[in-house]
Design an enzyme around this catalytic site. Structure first.
Site, PDB file in Angstrom:
ATOM      1  N   HIS A 152      30.896  33.260  36.660  1.00  0.00           N
ATOM      2  CA  HIS A 152      30.960  34.420  36.259  1.00  0.00           C
ATOM      3  C   HIS A 152      31.272  35.562  37.430  1.00  0.00           C
ATOM      4  O   HIS A 152      32.133  36.423  37.460  1.00  0.00           O
ATOM      5  CB  HIS A 152      29.880  35.031  35.583  1.00  0.00           C
ATOM      6  N   HIS A 195      29.849  43.378  42.754  1.00  0.00           N
ATOM      7  CA  HIS A 195      30.988  44.497  42.630  1.00  0.00           C
ATOM      8  C   HIS A 195      31.277  45.406  43.962  1.00  0.00           C
ATOM      9  O   HIS A 195      32.255  45.805  44.586  1.00  0.00           O
ATOM     10  CB  HIS A 195      30.630  45.354  41.403  1.00  0.00           C
ATOM     11  N   HIS A 210      36.428  42.781  33.849  1.00  0.00           N
ATOM     12  CA  HIS A 210      36.618  41.467  32.850  1.00  0.00           C
ATOM     13  C   HIS A 210      38.318  41.440  32.482  1.00  0.00           C
ATOM     14  O   HIS A 210      38.970  40.417  32.703  1.00  0.00           O
ATOM     15  CB  HIS A 210      35.982  41.243  31.916  1.00  0.00           C
ATOM     16  N   ASP A 230      34.430  38.044  38.108  1.00  0.00           N
ATOM     17  CA  ASP A 230      34.284  39.283  38.688  1.00  0.00           C
ATOM     18  C   ASP A 230      35.018  39.604  39.729  1.00  0.00           C
ATOM     19  O   ASP A 230      35.440  40.564  39.955  1.00  0.00           O
ATOM     20  CB  ASP A 230      32.540  39.909  38.773  1.00  0.00           C
TER      21      ASP A 230
END
Length: 320
Positions: free
Chosen positions: A243, A270, A86, A247
């Site tokens: 979001h 991720h 973030h 990321d």
């Protein structure tokens, strides 16, 4: 007025920034100080313990140590910093090229679960231009990684384009897709306030694994069987995919410089973001480093938002 192209130079924060909060996984208090840094420093985490520096860890995909629920980077001695995505997203989203990030614990604070607090802190002090031309990682050919029904692909593009799709077996989320060209304005307006999210059914398992100890309705969108549990509801339409885009911006910042590419991600996270980036750098013919030229600028261009796209138009490629 200078006779150069807007956005052609590297940047750093104008002065020190201090933020503090709680680690979402550790539940521990964390303090962070973001320091200005010279050109070509990149983004570097300085880990301190009881006032003594114990490690310097570059924000580089080669430093990735773990990708379970967050992005963790570390050094060869086992010192790590987690949940970096973030903060990195805020820095890359606002076109900050260089800074030292001093941190006194193993995890960047979660704040409200988004990048908004970091964006506000950067905007409060401002971004300072340096004398050195900005450099970019220019993608030259498609790089695709597929893992089951998840896939990610980088393709050549004149600026940075992001296209992310998610699909969850939940009536609250379902299938969501969103695309945009990244600029500081677009990042502030469309992505920076989108919060991390999790399912209530997973909470007990995460706690038993020593994770999400600092998670709460103050920093996480909690998803029940058929509704969002947070009293205030969602901040955006399709906040969940936004979001995931936030990321991705942070994870791809581990390239070490802004990307000139289009990134398409389907059911990713991720791990996929990092794997695509590693695959790019593993192929020497797939990328090159380009620098912004110092050329004559238009009389005036309001704001700083177009820096990625504008500065990318007429670069001469200089392979490192």
């Amino acid at each position: 007025m200078s006779k150069r192209f807007i956005g052609a130079r590297q940047t750093t924060v104008a002065r020190e920034i201090e933020v503090s909060g709680t680690g979402v996984h550790s539940g521990a208090p964390v303090s962070v100080v973001i320091h200005p840094a010279p050109a070509d420093t990149g983004i570097c985490f300085i880990v301190s313990k009881r006032g003594r520096i114990i490690s310097q860890i570059e924000a580089d995909v080669r430093a990735v140590r773990n990708l379970t629920l967050c992005t963790v980077i570390g050094d060869d001695r086992g010192v790590t910093v987690g949940t970096v995505e973030h903060l990195l997203s805020a820095l890359r989203g606002l076109c900050v090229d260089n800074c030292f990030i001093e941190i006194d614990n193993k995890e960047v604070p979660i704040m409200d679960g988004s990048a908004a607090a970091f964006v506000d802190a950067i905007d409060e002090v401002g971004v300072r231009e340096l004398a050195t031309p900005r450099k970019f990682i220019k993608v030259l050919k498609p790089i695709r990684v597929q893992e089951g029904d998840c896939w990610g692909e980088l393709t050549p593009h004149s600026s940075f384009h992001l296209d992310v799709e998610i699909n969850f077996d939940s009536p609250v989320i379902g299938r969501q897709r969103m695309a945009l060209d990244l600029s500081p304005g677009a990042f502030r307006q469309e992505l920076c306030r989108a919060r991390t999210f999790g399912f209530m059914r997973d909470v007990e398992m995460l706690w038993k694994s020593g994770l999400a100890l600092g998670a709460s309705l103050e920093n996480t969108v909690a998803i029940g069987e058929d509704r969002v549990m947070n009293p205030e509801g969602l901040r955006y339409p399709q906040e969940f995919v936004r979001h995931k885009m936030l990321d991705a911006v942070g994870d791809l910042a581990l390239a070490g410089a802004p990307l000139l590419a289009s990134y398409r991600s389907v059911r990713g996270g991720h791990r996929l973001n990092a794997t695509v980036l590693k695959s790019l750098f593993a192929d020497a013919d797939a990328w090159t480093v380009v620098h912004a030229p110092m050329v004559r600028e238009a009389p005036h261009v309001a704001g700083y938002d177009a820096s990625l796209g504008m500065a990318a138009v007429q670069f001469a490629a200089n392979r490192n």
